[in-house]
Design an enzyme around this catalytic site. Structure first.
Site, PDB file in Angstrom:
ATOM      1  N   ASP A   1      36.318  43.259  29.980  1.00  0.00           N
ATOM      2  CA  ASP A   1      37.286  43.828  29.051  1.00  0.00           C
ATOM      3  C   ASP A   1      38.140  42.687  28.504  1.00  0.00           C
ATOM      4  O   ASP A   1      38.047  41.557  28.965  1.00  0.00           O
ATOM      5  CB  ASP A   1      38.137  44.902  29.734  1.00  0.00           C
ATOM      6  CG  ASP A   1      38.996  44.343  30.860  1.00  0.00           C
ATOM      7  OD1 ASP A   1      39.086  43.112  30.984  1.00  0.00           O
ATOM      8  OD2 ASP A   1      39.570  45.134  31.614  1.00  0.00           O
TER       9      ASP A   1
ATOM     10  N   ASP B   1      32.636  53.334  32.146  1.00  0.00           N
ATOM     11  CA  ASP B   1      33.108  52.658  33.359  1.00  0.00           C
ATOM     12  C   ASP B   1      34.351  53.379  33.834  1.00  0.00           C
ATOM     13  O   ASP B   1      35.032  54.040  33.058  1.00  0.00           O
ATOM     14  CB  ASP B   1      33.466  51.201  33.067  1.00  0.00           C
ATOM     15  CG  ASP B   1      34.809  51.092  32.363  1.00  0.00           C
ATOM     16  OD1 ASP B   1      35.799  50.731  33.016  1.00  0.00           O
ATOM     17  OD2 ASP B   1      34.887  51.411  31.157  1.00  0.00           O
TER      18      ASP B   1
END
Length: 377
Positions: free
Chosen positions: A93, A272
């Site tokens: 991320d 996720d």
């Protein structure tokens, strides 16, 4: 050159089964990605991730890895794959969500986000360029554009300004990435992120801007931050109508087993969430029969296997009574067993979902299993 994403089968609705091809291996979609925040999926060995849980891709966290071990160590190791001895794909991320969660100690500007380290209180600055540089040094196969994530609920004007900032930052991310090649000799792919809170018109604008960026895959951010499930599904449905069908779609931070199946039904390929491991550490297990709280008295003398339908070794080797005893005794092994179980269940969930998409009966199957998955045992 091999195509990054191939759709193998589309169901009667939006659900689809596909395959992602990265330099560290292929990923069959739809896929759930375990979260390995600090180069480790909490309490789980890499060997267990690969052999027992059957993870095909895991996540690393830009914010945490930047602070510790730091990018000098990361580069000296040869990137995150080598550092943590994981030879399958990794996604990172951008650090945007972590910076967002530091609301009391961060300052936003056009340049980026200035924040205070949760470790030692030191100040740092993340700009779009800095986030890209760190993610190059980490070396994930898929990396995310730097975005601003707003809280829920959020005023319309704030959501609009934040979305526009995210779009301006995306241009800077793309520009930096194009001018700074990979460090470790394999391809990295940048995914931009759709924002706009729960406002349909903003999400539509953002999805169109993100689509026009022409990236190899796209993400939907800013959901699963406290809004009702119905709102999350509505926005996801609207956004997947706009994002390019031939490219993978990643719904960030989602979610429960039923969230995952509903999202797949709305055209999502990748998800996720920390939920399987976080809930596992609190004795909550997800199964095909429903949700179990292993601290409950009812399991005290239940010597049956942990999960008769489970796919990992812990499901057959340990009983419910034994795992309850470990939790009540505050034994570390309890968290390990529960984490392996939950992650293996999540990977089995998306594997079976994929099989039903391929068979052509996904929606009928989903509608029958979702009520069961939600029930408390």
């Amino acid at each position: 050159m091999q195509k990054f994403f191939t759709i193998e089968k589309t169901s009667e609705g939006k659900a689809r089964a596909g395959e992602l091809t990265t330099d560290h291996g292929k990923i069959q979609t739809p896929i759930f990605m375990p979260v390995g925040t600090v180069a480790s999926v909490k309490t789980v060995h890499q060997r267990e991730l690969k052999e027992d849980i059957k993870a095909q891709i895991i996540l690393g966290n830009t914010y945490h890895l930047y602070l510790r071990p730091g990018m000098e160590t990361m580069q000296d190791a040869g990137g995150l794959h080598k550092f943590m001895n994981w030879d399958l794909p990794i996604l990172t991320d951008s650090g945007g969500f972590q910076v967002f969660s530091l609301a009391s100690s961060r300052k936003m500007s056009e340049e980026g986000a200035r924040f205070k380290s949760h470790i030692d209180g030191s100040y740092h600055m993340f700009s779009p360029e800095k986030s890209m540089e760190i993610q190059r040094q980490i070396g994930a196969d898929i990396f995310m554009a730097f975005d601003e994530c707003v809280a829920y609920p959020c005023e319309y004007n704030q959501a609009k300004l934040s979305m526009e900032l995210t779009h301006r930052w995306l241009k800077r991310c793309i520009e930096w990435t194009e001018n700074n090649p990979e460090l470790y000799g394999y391809k990295q792919r940048l995914f931009p992120i759709v924002q706009g809170s729960t406002y349909s018109d903003l999400r539509k604008i953002s999805a169109e801007v993100i689509s026009e960026a022409g990236a190899e895959g796209n993400a939907i951010g800013g959901l699963s931050v406290g809004e009702p499930e119905e709102e999350m599904y509505r926005i996801t449905d609207e956004v997947t109508d706009i994002l390019p069908k031939e490219k993978p779609r990643y719904l960030m931070g989602v979610g429960t087993p039923w969230n995952i199946l509903e999202s797949i039904g709305l055209g999502i390929d990748m998800m996720d969430c920390v939920m399987p491991t976080r809930n596992a550490r609190n004795a909550m297990l997800f199964t095909w029969k429903g949700v179990m709280n292993l601290k409950n008295e009812k399991w005290k003398k239940d010597f049956s296997p942990l999960d008769e339908f489970g796919t990992s070794f812990v499901d057959k080797e340990y009983s419910k009574a034994y795992l309850r005893h470990l939790f009540v005794s505050k034994e570390y092994l309890a968290k390990q067993i529960a984490s392996i179980h939950n992650l293996a269940f999540y990977l089995d969930l998306v594997k079976v979902a994929r099989e039903h998409i391929m068979a052509g009966d996904f929606y009928e199957w989903k509608n029958s299993v979702v009520p069961v998955l939600r029930q408390r045992l």
